[in-house]
Design a protein around this motif. Structure first.
Motif, PDB file in Angstrom:
ATOM      1  N   LYS A 172      43.296   4.523 -20.606  1.00 21.07           N
ATOM      2  CA  LYS A 172      44.389   5.506 -20.596  1.00 21.07           C
ATOM      3  C   LYS A 172      45.544   5.014 -19.733  1.00 21.07           C
ATOM      4  CE  LYS A 172      45.146  10.477 -19.649  1.00 21.07           C
ATOM      5  NZ  LYS A 172      46.463  10.444 -19.074  1.00 21.07           N
TER       6      LYS A 172
ATOM      7  N   VAL B  41      48.056   9.979 -24.585  1.00 21.39           N
ATOM      8  CA  VAL B  41      46.682   9.498 -24.531  1.00 21.39           C
ATOM      9  C   VAL B  41      45.816  10.623 -23.988  1.00 21.39           C
ATOM     10  CG1 VAL B  41      45.088   7.762 -23.614  1.00 21.39           C
ATOM     11  CG2 VAL B  41      47.478   7.150 -24.036  1.00 21.39           C
TER      12      VAL B  41
ATOM     13  N   VAL C 185      41.681  11.659 -22.982  1.00 23.71           N
ATOM     14  CA  VAL C 185      40.295  11.252 -22.774  1.00 23.71           C
ATOM     15  C   VAL C 185      39.417  12.468 -23.035  1.00 23.71           C
ATOM     16  CG1 VAL C 185      38.625  10.413 -21.078  1.00 23.71           C
ATOM     17  CG2 VAL C 185      40.935   9.462 -21.126  1.00 23.71           C
TER      18      VAL C 185
ATOM     19  N   LEU D  90      38.405   8.440 -26.532  1.00 25.27           N
ATOM     20  CA  LEU D  90      39.841   8.441 -26.244  1.00 25.27           C
ATOM     21  C   LEU D  90      40.619   8.547 -27.540  1.00 25.27           C
ATOM     22  CD1 LEU D  90      41.690   6.208 -23.756  1.00 25.27           C
ATOM     23  CD2 LEU D  90      42.398   6.106 -26.126  1.00 25.27           C
TER      24      LEU D  90
END
Length: 91
Positions: free
Chosen positions: A20, A38, A40, A51
């Motif tokens: 990330k 991004v 997670v 991800l």
């Protein structure tokens, strides 16, 4: 506008946090990225990916420029050996 979606599953899910950071670090140096997000995974279900990467580009040429940019290639080189699987959708 072209949106690039990448789902990643890591051999070691703990690598997702560093991935990330590396991916978010692309924004200032890669002009073809109009927007980058991004995420997670926090649920960690059996069907979850570790991800997700979402990038937005002006057009297909912008996506190609991003994918061929040396900074992207460097991050991709870090990612590839750590990935168990990957899926993409471009729309």
């Amino acid at each position: 506008m072209l949106t690039h979606v990448v789902l990643m599953k890591f051999t070691d899910p703990a690598d997702a946090a560093e991935a990330k950071e590396l991916l978010e670090g692309l924004v200032p140096g890669v002009p073809q990225i109009q927007k980058l997000t991004v995420g997670v995974d926090v649920v960690r279900a059996a069907v979850s990916w570790d991800l997700v990467l979402l990038t937005e580009h002006a057009d297909l040429e912008g996506l190609k420029g991003y994918q061929e940019h040396p900074s992207h290639l460097e991050v991709a080189g870090w990612l590839r050996p750590r990935l168990a699987s990957r899926a993409t959708v471009d729309f």
